[in-house]
Design an enzyme around this catalytic site. Structure first.
Site, mmCIF file in Angstrom:
data_model
loop_
_atom_site.group_PDB
_atom_site.id
_atom_site.type_symbol
_atom_site.label_atom_id
_atom_site.label_comp_id
_atom_site.label_asym_id
_atom_site.label_seq_id
_atom_site.Cartn_x
_atom_site.Cartn_y
_atom_site.Cartn_z
ATOM 1 N N SER A 174 0.826 -1.196 0.000
ATOM 2 C CA SER A 174 0.000 0.000 0.000
ATOM 3 C C SER A 174 0.874 1.265 0.000
ATOM 4 C CB SER A 174 -0.953 -0.062 1.195
ATOM 5 O OG SER A 174 -2.058 0.742 0.936
ATOM 6 N N TRP A 181 -10.173 0.097 -4.191
ATOM 7 C CA TRP A 181 -9.589 1.408 -3.876
ATOM 8 C C TRP A 181 -8.219 1.574 -4.553
ATOM 9 C CZ3 TRP A 181 -11.388 5.816 -2.627
ATOM 10 C CH2 TRP A 181 -10.654 6.784 -1.935
ATOM 11 N N LYS A 230 3.930 2.017 -2.694
ATOM 12 C CA LYS A 230 4.290 3.225 -3.450
ATOM 13 C C LYS A 230 5.768 3.524 -3.166
ATOM 14 C CE LYS A 230 -0.164 5.187 -1.788
ATOM 15 N NZ LYS A 230 -1.225 4.546 -2.462
ATOM 16 N N HIS A 233 -7.435 -5.967 0.778
ATOM 17 C CA HIS A 233 -6.237 -5.139 0.813
ATOM 18 C C HIS A 233 -5.338 -5.600 1.964
ATOM 19 C CE1 HIS A 233 -4.095 -1.355 0.176
ATOM 20 N NE2 HIS A 233 -4.157 -1.112 1.473
HETATM 21 C C1 GTR Z 1 -5.294 4.377 2.251
HETATM 22 C C2 GTR Z 1 -4.779 5.241 1.148
HETATM 23 C C3 GTR Z 1 -4.081 4.393 0.123
HETATM 24 C C4 GTR Z 1 -3.157 3.358 0.738
HETATM 25 C C5 GTR Z 1 -3.645 2.820 2.061
HETATM 26 C C6 GTR Z 1 -2.586 2.115 2.924
HETATM 27 O O1 GTR Z 1 -6.008 5.066 3.182
HETATM 28 O O2 GTR Z 1 -5.845 5.906 0.572
HETATM 29 O O3 GTR Z 1 -3.416 5.208 -0.805
HETATM 30 O O4 GTR Z 1 -1.892 3.843 0.841
HETATM 31 O O5 GTR Z 1 -4.188 3.786 2.865
HETATM 32 O O6 GTR Z 1 -1.442 2.514 2.983
HETATM 33 O O7 GTR Z 1 -2.971 1.126 3.552
#
Ligand code: GTR
Length: 418
Positions: free
Chosen positions: A241, A334, A245, A399
């Site tokens: 996540s 997402w 990145k 996720h």
């Molecule tokens: C979310 C965010 C994502 C992702 C995620 C995470 O809230 O919108 O971009 O990075 O967190 O890191 O789990």
């Protein structure tokens, strides 16, 4: 803005053909899902309009251009690279763990600058029987105590150190918050403040927090280079996540990493921006929720993706010809799964410049007409694509960074790194 409408999971169905033939969809009404359309920056076309056809032109002209564009418009420019003050201090003596199968090292990676001191606590498990061992470095964005417990009282699939050791890999992890806390503090703490104590002089392209975390992973690599037990030529960087990145930016900027793994990285990671994925995070949204992650210049691109001179396939492409792996999860809309896949497809021509295969689509028993027409349909869930130097899978589930994901990363590393 004009966006690609993604109708089915065959998002990238025609992308390769279209991208390579230079075909462009003329209007939204005639768009084929996944087609590289007018306005999408071409990874192999220089700012001066020249098409790159050789490794030399890529390495000397286009790659530096793309890297600069990401520094200027997305992640920002680091205040320092390896600081002269960098030093490594043991936190406690090395210890045998996992019934003697691994040596644990705990080290404090320390640095200082005009604004004070900073330290990253690194935990490393190194297999006793493989020397030097290939390694995975996890950029951990979840609590250290629960996810990267050095004592292994708390075991979590987010960092399955025992499994990594069993398969002959060193397992390393650090917490991203050691480098920079994940809060919008106006850049008054963390590594930003160590090297740039006065935030009022920050420029619009100064490094954000993701760049700072990636910088931290590079300092881990500095330590690895001092370790005879770890093979510095076979190190992968992994993140989930926001960590995914970060892993991508780390792999793009630090070519010492042989493998870059982005798990469910989404917006600002592997997700292609110029694609209408209404359930996924947008640049406007991410800048609003996490104003500290990117540089100030990135703010201009909220609801204005078409003005951004890059898209995220170019981030993946910066990893070529090294190994890249992008993973999505079926319930993780997402993160925009088709966009994550699409970036792998559109980045692959850069591997081909090197005479290598980037993403190689899977063999289908009964391909549809659409699939036959294309080299790259999105694979079904739990069907990893690992043949080329760009790997991809879509895991069933939510996720997360799971044991299934790690097992696939080790399979990919077994195949290409061992
Ligand atoms: C979310 C965010 C994502 C992702 C995620 C995470 O809230 O919108 O971009 O990075 O967190 O890191 O789990």
């Amino acid at each position: 803005m004009t966006k690609i409408i993604v109708v089915t999971v065959l998002a990238a169905a025609s992308a390769v053909c279209a991208a390579e033939s230079g075909a462009r969809a003329s209007s939204p009404a005639t768009l084929t899902p996944g087609v590289l359309q007018a306005g999408t920056p071409d990874v192999l076309k220089t700012i001066a309009g020249q098409t790159v056809t050789t490794v030399e032109a890529w390495e000397q002209v286009r790659r530096p251009e793309v890297l600069e564009l990401f520094k200027t418009h997305v992640f920002g420019r680091n205040a320092v690279e390896r600081p002269a003050t960098l030093r490594f201090e043991p936190i406690e003596p090395d210890r045998e763990m996992m019934e003697g199968r691994a040596l644990r090292k705990r080290v404090s990676i320390r640095y200082s600058g005009p604004g004070g001191e900073g330290a990253i606590a690194l935990t490393a498990f190194i297999p006793k029987t493989v020397r030097p061992a290939p390694a995975f470095v996890l950029i951990c964005n979840r609590s250290s105590a629960k996810h990267i417990d050095p004592d292994r009282l708390e075991k979590n699939p987010f960092f399955p150190a025992e499994e990594l050791i069993a398969r002959g890999y060193a397992a390393l992890a650090f917490h991203n918050g050691d480098v920079d806390p994940d809060v919008h503090d106006g850049f008054t703490n963390g590594v930003h403040a160590v090297f740039q104590p006065d935030p009022s002089v920050r420029k619009s392209d100064a490094w954000g927090t993701i760049a700072a975390w990636a910088w931290g992973a590079s300092r881990v690599m500095d330590w690895i280079e001092t370790q005879p037990g770890i093979d510095r030529m076979r190190v992968g960087v992994v993140g989930h996540s926001r960590g995914g990145k970060t892993a991508l930016w780390c792999g793009a900027t630090d070519t010492r990493f042989a493998l870059t793994i982005s798990n469910n990285s989404g917006c600002g990671g592997a997700k292609f921006n110029r694609m209408a994925l209404p359930k996924s995070e947008s640049i406007a949204r991410i800048n609003k929720s996490f104003p500290h992650w990117f540089c100030t210049n990135y703010k201009q691109y909220g609801d204005n993706e078409e003005a951004l001179p890059v898209d995220q396939h170019m981030l993946v492409a910066l990893i070529a010809p090294r190994l890249a792996y992008v993973a999505s999860a079926t319930l993780d809309d997402w993160a925009g799964q088709p966009g994550e896949f699409h970036s792998c497809v559109l980045a692959s021509p850069v591997w081909r410049l090197y005479g290598q295969q980037g993403l190689v689509p899977g063999a289908r028993t009964a391909p549809s007409a659409e699939e036959q027409a294309s080299a790259a349909a999105m694979p079904p869930p739990d069907t990893p694509l690992q043949q080329g130097r760009v790997g991809y899978h879509l895991r069933t589930g939510k996720h997360d960074l799971s044991l299934y994901d790690w097992q696939r990363y080790m399979d990919f590393a077994d195949r290409h790194l061992k």
